[in-house]
Write a protein that holds these residues in place. Structure first.
Motif, mmCIF file in Angstrom:
data_model
loop_
_atom_site.group_PDB
_atom_site.id
_atom_site.type_symbol
_atom_site.label_atom_id
_atom_site.label_comp_id
_atom_site.label_asym_id
_atom_site.label_seq_id
_atom_site.Cartn_x
_atom_site.Cartn_y
_atom_site.Cartn_z
ATOM 1 N N ASN A 93 0.829 -1.199 0.000
ATOM 2 C CA ASN A 93 0.000 0.000 0.000
ATOM 3 C C ASN A 93 0.867 1.254 0.000
ATOM 4 O O ASN A 93 0.602 2.216 -0.725
ATOM 5 N N GLN A 94 1.911 1.249 0.802
ATOM 6 C CA GLN A 94 2.811 2.397 0.878
ATOM 7 C C GLN A 94 3.566 2.590 -0.441
ATOM 8 O O GLN A 94 3.742 3.726 -0.891
ATOM 9 N N LEU A 95 4.006 1.502 -1.057
ATOM 10 C CA LEU A 95 4.680 1.621 -2.352
ATOM 11 C C LEU A 95 3.772 2.296 -3.370
ATOM 12 O O LEU A 95 4.201 3.201 -4.087
ATOM 13 N N GLN A 144 -0.651 -14.648 -1.301
ATOM 14 C CA GLN A 144 -0.262 -13.589 -0.370
ATOM 15 C C GLN A 144 -0.496 -12.190 -0.960
ATOM 16 O O GLN A 144 -0.863 -11.269 -0.231
ATOM 17 N N VAL A 145 -0.322 -12.044 -2.243
ATOM 18 C CA VAL A 145 -0.634 -10.759 -2.889
ATOM 19 C C VAL A 145 -2.139 -10.515 -2.801
ATOM 20 O O VAL A 145 -2.586 -9.409 -2.450
ATOM 21 N N TYR A 146 -2.932 -11.552 -3.074
ATOM 22 C CA TYR A 146 -4.388 -11.407 -2.938
ATOM 23 C C TYR A 146 -4.765 -11.077 -1.488
ATOM 24 O O TYR A 146 -5.553 -10.164 -1.228
ATOM 25 N N ARG A 147 -4.173 -11.780 -0.552
ATOM 26 C CA ARG A 147 -4.432 -11.518 0.865
ATOM 27 C C ARG A 147 -4.083 -10.077 1.217
ATOM 28 O O ARG A 147 -4.817 -9.408 1.944
ATOM 29 N N THR A 150 -6.825 -7.818 0.171
ATOM 30 C CA THR A 150 -8.014 -7.911 1.029
ATOM 31 C C THR A 150 -7.779 -7.192 2.360
ATOM 32 O O THR A 150 -8.692 -6.583 2.895
ATOM 33 N N ILE A 151 -6.556 -7.249 2.858
ATOM 34 C CA ILE A 151 -6.225 -6.512 4.089
ATOM 35 C C ILE A 151 -6.324 -5.012 3.832
ATOM 36 O O ILE A 151 -6.940 -4.275 4.612
ATOM 37 N N ILE A 152 -5.726 -4.557 2.749
ATOM 38 C CA ILE A 152 -5.755 -3.128 2.400
ATOM 39 C C ILE A 152 -7.193 -2.631 2.286
ATOM 40 O O ILE A 152 -7.509 -1.515 2.695
ATOM 41 N N HIS A 158 -8.720 -12.305 5.010
ATOM 42 C CA HIS A 158 -7.380 -12.516 5.551
ATOM 43 C C HIS A 158 -7.355 -13.112 6.964
ATOM 44 O O HIS A 158 -6.299 -13.479 7.450
ATOM 45 N N LYS A 159 -8.485 -13.209 7.620
ATOM 46 C CA LYS A 159 -8.478 -13.688 9.009
ATOM 47 C C LYS A 159 -8.446 -15.193 9.095
ATOM 48 O O LYS A 159 -8.824 -15.919 8.252
#
Length: 159
Positions: A93-95, A144-147, A150-152, A158-159
């Motif tokens: 997200n920061q990138l 992990q990219v998909y996860r 979903t977190i963002i 992601h839970k």
């Protein structure tokens, strides 16, 4: 955001291809997602250190040919930095927030990544100290990219 995975060798197993296709479909709502395969170099089991270096150099040149100058590159390496899924999501997200919208992940072949590829990488990332088949690693990375997305986006996946 553009996410690209560069992997050495073709994925022959249908179940790995199906899993990656599923995550690619899910990721379609969040980013442009692409998997690029570069040919692996044939390497018998008992190579000398010089032969191993030559194989990695050839595969590395193929990888580097697929990376544009503006891309932010993560090299997957056992000695890379481990992250939690939440930290990884925050980092992506920061990138994107700071103008790095073209992100490339590189997965080496059976001998790993060449020094040239590791040098080109902005960061090295590790998914633990296990050695995994590079085909399976593409599935794990895709998930992990998909996860991360979903977190963002605050989704319960992601839970």
């Amino acid at each position: 955001m553009n996410i690209k995975i560069i992997g050495v060798g073709k994925i022959k197993e249908k179940f790995y291809r199906a899993a990656i296709a599923e995550y690619a479909k899910r990721l379609g709502r969040y980013c442009k997602f692409e998997v690029v395969e570069v040919p692996d170099e044939k390497a018998p089991e008992n190579l000398s250190p010089a032969q191993m270096a030559a194989v990695m150099e050839k595969e590395g040149a193929r990888i580097l040919a697929k990376i544009k100058e503006k891309e932010y590159v993560y090299a997957l390496a056992i000695k890379g930095k481990e992250r939690t899924s939440e930290d990884f999501a925050a980092e992506l997200n920061q990138l994107a927030t700071y103008g790095n919208s073209d992100i490339t992940f590189v997965i080496g072949g059976s001998l790993g990544l060449s020094p040239a590829v590791l040098q080109r990488a902005n960061q090295q990332i590790s998914f633990g100290r296990f050695t995994l088949p590079h085909q399976l690693m593409r599935v794990v990375l895709s998930e992990q990219v998909y996860r991360a997305f979903t977190i963002i986006n605050g989704l319960p996946y992601h839970k």
